[in-house]
Design an enzyme around this catalytic site. Structure first.
Site, short mmCIF file in Angstrom:
data_model
loop_
_atom_site.label_atom_id
_atom_site.label_comp_id
_atom_site.label_asym_id
_atom_site.label_seq_id
_atom_site.Cartn_x
_atom_site.Cartn_y
_atom_site.Cartn_z
N ALA A 217 29.70 -8.66 19.39
CA ALA A 217 28.28 -9.12 19.42
C ALA A 217 27.33 -8.09 19.93
CB ALA A 217 28.09 -10.38 20.26
N ALA A 218 27.66 -7.28 20.81
CA ALA A 218 26.81 -6.15 21.13
C ALA A 218 27.47 -5.01 20.42
CB ALA A 218 26.77 -5.94 22.62
N SER B 187 31.24 -9.21 19.86
CA SER B 187 29.86 -8.86 20.15
C SER B 187 29.68 -8.55 21.63
CB SER B 187 28.92 -9.99 19.73
OG SER B 187 29.17 -11.13 20.49
N CYS B 188 28.60 -7.84 21.95
CA CYS B 188 28.25 -7.52 23.33
C CYS B 188 26.74 -7.31 23.40
CB CYS B 188 29.02 -6.29 23.81
SG CYS B 188 28.63 -4.78 22.92
N LEU B 189 26.25 -6.69 24.43
CA LEU B 189 24.81 -6.53 24.58
C LEU B 189 24.26 -5.36 23.79
CD1 LEU B 189 22.35 -7.74 25.99
CD2 LEU B 189 22.76 -6.17 27.88
#
Length: 144
Positions: free
Chosen positions: A27-28, A122-124
């Site tokens: 996500a990121a 995902s991530c930031l």
């Protein structure tokens, strides 16, 4: 790899930086296949085109893609949970993907993905989702 330039229809930025689909994805830092794009992605989809749009992620999720958010729990509390995602912080991911399926289900309230199931990480900002993609591939998850 990331969605840092993506905005929602009302001008707000999404709560994630990007995503990377494989038969597990980020996500990121979402990644996708170069061709064809969108919900036809099977397996790990990280390729030359490293990010997904917000709409592409929504379309993938309609196709029963497991979305694993690898942000830390405090980030979820601060920035919000992405709907229909499960949170497995990057530091726990390798262990989580090797758990007994019953233990995974108990801990994450979600069926454990098989190595052939479509997954998006995902991530930031995208960096951790790329790492998550690499971890999953090292455990035998595939892009196809």
């Amino acid at each position: 790899m990331g969605l840092s330039g993506t905005s929602l229809a009302d001008g707000r930025r999404p709560a994630f930086g990007g995503a990377a689909p494989l038969r597990a994805g980020p996500a990121a830092g979402l990644t996708r296949r170069a061709s064809p794009p969108g919900p036809t992605c099977r397996g790990l989809c990280a390729t030359a085109e490293p990010s997904l749009s917000y709409q592409e992620l929504k379309d993938l999720k309609k196709a029963n893609v497991l979305h694993i958010d690898v942000r830390e729990r405090w980030e979820i509390d601060r920035f919000g949970k992405i709907p229909e995602s499960i949170n497995i912080p990057l530091g726990e991911l390798m262990e989580a993907l090797q758990m007994d399926p019953a233990e995974f289900k108990q801990q994450y309230n979600q069926k454990m993905p098989s190595k052939s199931d479509p997954v998006v990480f995902s991530c930031l900002a995208g960096t951790r989702s790329k790492q998550a993609l690499g971890f999953a591939m090292s455990l035998g998850f595939s892009r196809e």
